[in-house]
Design a protein around this motif. Structure first.
Motif, short mmCIF file in Angstrom:
data_model
loop_
_atom_site.label_atom_id
_atom_site.label_comp_id
_atom_site.label_asym_id
_atom_site.label_seq_id
_atom_site.Cartn_x
_atom_site.Cartn_y
_atom_site.Cartn_z
N GLY A 30 0.80 -1.22 0.00
CA GLY A 30 0.00 0.00 0.00
C GLY A 30 0.82 1.27 0.00
N ASN A 31 2.17 1.16 -0.03
CA ASN A 31 3.04 2.32 0.02
C ASN A 31 3.10 2.97 -1.35
OD1 ASN A 31 5.33 4.07 0.02
ND2 ASN A 31 6.04 3.01 1.87
N THR A 32 2.40 4.10 -1.52
CA THR A 32 2.28 4.74 -2.82
C THR A 32 3.61 5.24 -3.34
OG1 THR A 32 0.05 5.44 -2.23
CG2 THR A 32 1.09 6.55 -4.09
N GLU A 84 -0.01 -1.85 -6.68
CA GLU A 84 -0.59 -1.18 -5.51
C GLU A 84 -1.99 -1.73 -5.28
OE1 GLU A 84 -1.53 3.30 -3.78
OE2 GLU A 84 -0.75 3.01 -5.80
N ILE A 85 -2.19 -2.31 -4.13
CA ILE A 85 -3.50 -2.91 -3.82
C ILE A 85 -4.45 -1.81 -3.35
CG2 ILE A 85 -4.73 -4.59 -2.40
CD1 ILE A 85 -2.16 -6.17 -2.18
N PRO A 86 -5.63 -1.70 -3.94
CA PRO A 86 -6.59 -0.66 -3.54
C PRO A 86 -6.88 -0.72 -2.04
CG PRO A 86 -7.31 -1.73 -5.55
CD PRO A 86 -6.15 -2.53 -5.05
N THR A 87 -6.93 0.46 -1.42
CA THR A 87 -7.16 0.53 0.03
C THR A 87 -8.54 0.03 0.41
OG1 THR A 87 -7.89 2.82 -0.24
CG2 THR A 87 -5.57 2.45 0.30
N MET A 88 -9.48 0.02 -0.54
CA MET A 88 -10.82 -0.46 -0.23
C MET A 88 -10.86 -1.97 0.02
SD MET A 88 -12.54 -0.33 -4.05
CE MET A 88 -11.97 1.35 -4.33
N LEU A 89 -9.80 -2.66 -0.43
CA LEU A 89 -9.73 -4.10 -0.19
C LEU A 89 -9.03 -4.31 1.15
CD1 LEU A 89 -8.63 -5.37 -3.74
CD2 LEU A 89 -10.94 -5.23 -2.78
N GLN A 131 -9.79 -7.20 3.36
CA GLN A 131 -9.68 -8.60 3.77
C GLN A 131 -8.45 -9.25 3.13
OE1 GLN A 131 -11.67 -9.96 6.13
NE2 GLN A 131 -12.46 -7.86 6.22
N PRO A 132 -7.72 -10.04 3.90
CA PRO A 132 -6.51 -10.69 3.35
C PRO A 132 -6.77 -11.48 2.06
CG PRO A 132 -6.61 -10.97 5.72
CD PRO A 132 -7.92 -10.37 5.31
N GLU A 133 -7.91 -12.17 2.02
CA GLU A 133 -8.22 -12.97 0.83
C GLU A 133 -8.41 -12.08 -0.39
OE1 GLU A 133 -9.85 -13.05 3.63
OE2 GLU A 133 -9.35 -15.00 4.52
N GLU A 134 -9.08 -10.94 -0.19
CA GLU A 134 -9.31 -10.00 -1.29
C GLU A 134 -7.99 -9.39 -1.77
OE1 GLU A 134 -13.69 -8.10 -0.42
OE2 GLU A 134 -11.98 -7.30 0.70
N ARG A 135 -7.17 -9.00 -0.82
CA ARG A 135 -5.89 -8.39 -1.16
C ARG A 135 -4.98 -9.37 -1.90
NH1 ARG A 135 -4.72 -3.68 1.31
NH2 ARG A 135 -2.47 -4.09 1.35
N LYS A 136 -5.01 -10.59 -1.44
CA LYS A 136 -4.18 -11.62 -2.08
C LYS A 136 -4.67 -11.91 -3.49
CE LYS A 136 -2.14 -16.11 -1.06
NZ LYS A 136 -2.08 -17.20 -0.07
N ALA A 137 -5.98 -12.01 -3.65
CA ALA A 137 -6.56 -12.28 -4.97
C ALA A 137 -6.20 -11.15 -5.94
CB ALA A 137 -8.07 -12.44 -4.87
N HIS A 141 -2.86 -9.18 -10.54
CA HIS A 141 -2.16 -8.03 -11.15
C HIS A 141 -0.66 -8.06 -10.85
CE1 HIS A 141 -5.96 -6.01 -12.15
NE2 HIS A 141 -6.41 -6.54 -11.02
N TYR A 142 -0.15 -9.19 -10.43
CA TYR A 142 1.23 -9.30 -9.96
C TYR A 142 2.24 -8.75 -10.95
CZ TYR A 142 5.21 -11.44 -7.50
OH TYR A 142 6.39 -11.65 -6.82
N TRP A 143 2.06 -9.06 -12.24
CA TRP A 143 3.05 -8.70 -13.25
C TRP A 143 2.68 -7.44 -14.04
CZ3 TRP A 143 7.55 -11.35 -13.21
CH2 TRP A 143 7.56 -12.59 -12.56
N ASP A 144 1.64 -6.74 -13.64
CA ASP A 144 1.16 -5.59 -14.41
C ASP A 144 2.23 -4.52 -14.64
OD1 ASP A 144 -1.25 -6.88 -14.43
OD2 ASP A 144 -2.39 -5.30 -13.42
N ASN A 145 3.06 -4.28 -13.64
CA ASN A 145 4.03 -3.19 -13.73
C ASN A 145 5.42 -3.64 -14.13
OD1 ASN A 145 2.04 -1.37 -12.82
ND2 ASN A 145 2.50 -1.85 -10.68
N PHE A 146 5.56 -4.92 -14.43
CA PHE A 146 6.88 -5.43 -14.83
C PHE A 146 7.05 -5.24 -16.33
CE2 PHE A 146 10.00 -8.57 -16.13
CZ PHE A 146 10.95 -8.47 -15.13
#
Length: 319
Positions: free
Chosen positions: A18-20, A49-54, A56-62, A67-72
């Motif tokens: 979450g660190n912008t 960057e995981i949206p702050t509205m998420l 729950q751990p499950e939501e954040r992980k999903a 989107h893991y590779w989106d910025n690579f």
């Protein structure tokens, strides 16, 4: 790689996502078309960057895995070659992907996103195809996971960017992975005892409804180490002597002189045969690493496939 260290790193990953400011810096690094050597050395994997509205751990992980590779930047060859970025990022990715908390649909979706990013870039495609093989298919890798590798292969076989020759190789690996899986009846084959008599796996008696099938090569250094461990294991020797299981050791290479000369190195209680290279030439079993150990029941149904001896030993201890 130490799994505990990796786990700690993964936990830090979740807390830092979450660190912008860090995220913007990572995006800048990943998107740069020309990266200076020092900048590459200092680069970090550009986690999304995981949206702050998420919350729950499950939501954040999903979200992370979707989107893991989106910025690579797969087009950046220097970044792809940077082990601290690409390989460490891939290692963390595979650890999360295989931890059993994601649905198969989520895993496939994540792999699809990964493949879409790298498959169009020739260098990235070459590097990551090899990396996935080394991490997921090599039985000596701490990330060894044939099920996950099979999903990756299935996706890459659909790629329009992979040529037919490479697809043929990937399909061969996928076919091997699909054979002799736990729950399936092991592929039958013929072997010959030192006296020349002909036998088959299907006809071999499994004492106490249990058979340890060992494919080995006495001239293979790593094979020799594991075989010596098995030969010296008093628990295994006692189990064989007490009739708790059958051990069938099959020499898979073609040098019969070597085989006969080394027969005395194996315990008398084992059944030792040579398949005259039938298994290897027919690709009946995946012999990418020797020895290859399979634990079967009395009907020759696979209980453990290509398992390390430590795991085999745990099962034997319960007999």
């Amino acid at each position: 790689m130490n799994r505990y260290v990796l786990f700690i790193g993964t936990m830090l990953l979740f807390s830092a996502c979450g660190n912008t400011s860090q995220q913007k810096q990572a995006e800048t690094t990943a998107s740069a078309s020309t990266v200076q050597p020092q900048a590459v050395a200092d680069a970090k994997f550009p986690f999304p960057e995981i949206p702050t509205m998420l919350t729950q751990p499950e939501e954040r992980k999903a979200y992370l895995m979707a989107h893991y590779w989106d910025n690579f930047n797969f087009a950046d060859t220097a970044l792809v070659n940077n082990r601290n970025v690409a390989e460490q990022g891939a290692a963390d990715y595979l650890a999360i992907l295989a931890d059993g908390t994601l649905t198969e649909e989520q895993v496939k979706g994540s792999l699809d996103g990964f493949c879409k990013g790298m498959e169009a870039q020739e260098h990235a495609r070459k590097v990551f195809l090899q990396m996935m093989e080394d991490y997921l298919y090599n039985p000596n890798s701490p990330f060894h996971n044939e099920g996950l590798y099979a999903l990756f292969l299935e996706r890459m076989l659909k790629s329009e960017f992979v040529d037919e020759a490479r697809k043929s190789s990937l399909k061969f690996s996928l076919d091997l992975i699909s054979r002799n899986c736990p729950g399936k009846v092991a592929t039958d084959f013929v072997y010959f005892l030192p006296d020349g008599s002909r036998h088959s796996l299907a006809q071999t008696r499994a004492k106490n409804n249990c058979l340890l099938l060992v494919f080995y090569d006495p001239e293979c250094p790593s094979c020799h180490e594991t075989m010596q461990e098995m030969v010296a294991d008093g628990m295994l020797a006692e189990a064989v002597k007490a009739g708790k299981l059958t051990v069938l050791a099959v020499y898979t290479e073609g040098n019969q002189e070597v085989w006969k000369r080394t027969l005395s190195d194996l315990p008398q209680g084992w059944t030792v045969g040579s398949d005259h290279e039938t298994v290897k030439q027919g690709a009946l079993y995946d012999l990418k690493a020797m020895p290859s150990l399979y634990l079967l029941d009395g009907t020759k149904r696979v209980l453990l496939k290509d398992a390390p001896y430590a795991k085999i030993r745990e099962e034997i201890a319960t007999l």
